[in-house]
Design a protein around this motif. Sequence first.
Motif, PDB file in Angstrom:
ATOM      1  N   ARG A 297       6.590  12.023   5.268  1.00 13.98           N
ATOM      2  CA  ARG A 297       5.912  10.936   6.219  1.00 13.98           C
ATOM      3  C   ARG A 297       6.942   9.484   6.482  1.00 13.98           C
ATOM      4  O   ARG A 297       7.958   9.591   5.734  1.00 13.98           O
ATOM      5  N   TYR A 298       6.463   8.937   7.444  1.00 13.82           N
ATOM      6  CA  TYR A 298       7.165   7.531   7.722  1.00 13.82           C
ATOM      7  C   TYR A 298       6.750   6.632   6.753  1.00 13.82           C
ATOM      8  O   TYR A 298       5.541   6.486   6.227  1.00 13.82           O
ATOM      9  N   ILE A 299       7.928   6.151   5.946  1.00 13.39           N
ATOM     10  CA  ILE A 299       7.742   4.901   4.835  1.00 13.39           C
ATOM     11  C   ILE A 299       7.957   3.539   5.458  1.00 13.39           C
ATOM     12  O   ILE A 299       9.282   3.452   5.523  1.00 13.39           O
ATOM     13  N   PRO A 300       7.171   2.638   5.580  1.00 18.94           N
ATOM     14  CA  PRO A 300       7.756   1.360   6.132  1.00 18.94           C
ATOM     15  C   PRO A 300       8.241   0.631   5.118  1.00 18.94           C
ATOM     16  O   PRO A 300       8.239   0.890   3.811  1.00 18.94           O
ATOM     17  N   ASN A 301       9.341  -0.061   5.371  1.00 18.96           N
ATOM     18  CA  ASN A 301      10.261  -0.942   4.620  1.00 18.96           C
ATOM     19  C   ASN A 301       9.428  -2.316   4.445  1.00 18.96           C
ATOM     20  O   ASN A 301      10.241  -3.535   4.410  1.00 18.96           O
ATOM     21  N   TYR A 308       2.438   3.774   0.859  1.00 20.58           N
ATOM     22  CA  TYR A 308       2.397   5.062   1.464  1.00 20.58           C
ATOM     23  C   TYR A 308       3.232   5.868   0.590  1.00 20.58           C
ATOM     24  O   TYR A 308       2.718   7.051   0.724  1.00 20.58           O
ATOM     25  N   LYS A 309       3.792   5.584  -0.154  1.00 17.65           N
ATOM     26  CA  LYS A 309       4.603   6.673  -0.890  1.00 17.65           C
ATOM     27  C   LYS A 309       3.573   7.265  -2.028  1.00 17.65           C
ATOM     28  O   LYS A 309       3.620   8.534  -2.049  1.00 17.65           O
ATOM     29  N   ILE A 310       2.826   6.475  -2.505  1.00 23.40           N
ATOM     30  CA  ILE A 310       1.712   6.990  -3.512  1.00 23.40           C
ATOM     31  C   ILE A 310       0.551   7.640  -2.745  1.00 23.40           C
ATOM     32  O   ILE A 310       0.232   8.846  -3.286  1.00 23.40           O
TER      33      ILE A 310
END
Length: 376
Positions: A297-301, A308-310
């Motif tokens: 997936r896309y993970i925003p910075n 989003y990671k979890i």
Amino acid sequence: MSVRYTYKDFKSILNKMRFIDNWFWCRYTLNPYNDCEFACTYCDSRSHKYHLHPDFDQEIFVKTNVGTMLDNRLRRARTLLPDVVAIGGTCDAYQPAKAEFKNTRTCLEVLLKHHYPVSLSTKSNLVLRDLELLSNISDDTWCTVGITVTTVDEELASFLEPNAPSSHIRLETLRQINTYAPNIQVGIHLMPIVPFLGDDEQSLESVVRDAKESGADFILFGAGMTMRDNQAMLYFTKLSKRFPDVIEKYEQLYQTKFDPDTGYVGRDLPQGYYAVRISKIMLVLCEKYGIKSRTKRYIPNDFRYWNYKIAEEFMNESYIAQMNGKAWTNIFWAGQNIQNLRESIVDVAERGDLQSIRNIGSELEEHILRELKEAN
Ligand code: SF4
């Protein structure tokens, strides 16, 4: 019969969803056109819920001013954060719709300008004309292209998807994306898996094998072909002419009785046992050919990074559980609620407040704390 193209003004172009889609990781949806000339026999977009045109595959509405509308929406919207935009949910973004319209390209340019990632699903090799642009989006944020292939049996495909490019062309398109823009995550959307037509193990394996050979990074599959109102009636009518032998099986699977003179009364989705059986076959095939059944997936910075990671981990776990017919809803909603947080989960954890997030109990709390600790 030739397809008509009609320009039409629309009030909005971007739809924001309350919850992120579990398959395509999209927060927003966008359809550059209304209706679709590929005329797939099973197409769910024909059902009333989408409020599209009765001549769904005969008259295509070309949305006017899509670029300006989208640009204005993204510039003025204070509550919007860059997140994945899925292009072409109820139409194919690269249906022929005459090359000069280029609505999809216009939208992609605006999305790149505003740093929005993109998820695209198509059956068309016309996507190749925007390859450089898609590659730029991928470098800038994230871009995933899913080429839809429901069967590699061309005769069956011509019944299911009469006006779409052949499966061979679609696989070749995938190969070219993989070769010329390897930074784009590209794979197959094997959806819907059409009951009793190409859902046997051998047919499914042919798709997985060809996908692998063409360089697919993933196969997203869906064993829940929908049947709704006029879409179901059209499907049954065509099926009864071409494959009358399977009608009875469909009636059993969807708990219905086909009668051309009445409307559809039956299940929207096949009975649960069917999806589990097919999904298990697909998971084994993906394993056998070393191909992922999920996309990265896309993970925003920004503050959403750990959320989003979890959530990705939770959603992947819930997906596999669901495919195997096991309990999946709690972890699914835990993931959804985490990715909807308006602050970082790191801050929530530091306050000792993780269990205030719905669906997070002591077990998931421990898991999150361990993960955050390991990351530091
Ligand atoms: S390409 Fe997609 S939107 Fe178009 S008719 Fe087929 S299923 Fe429907």
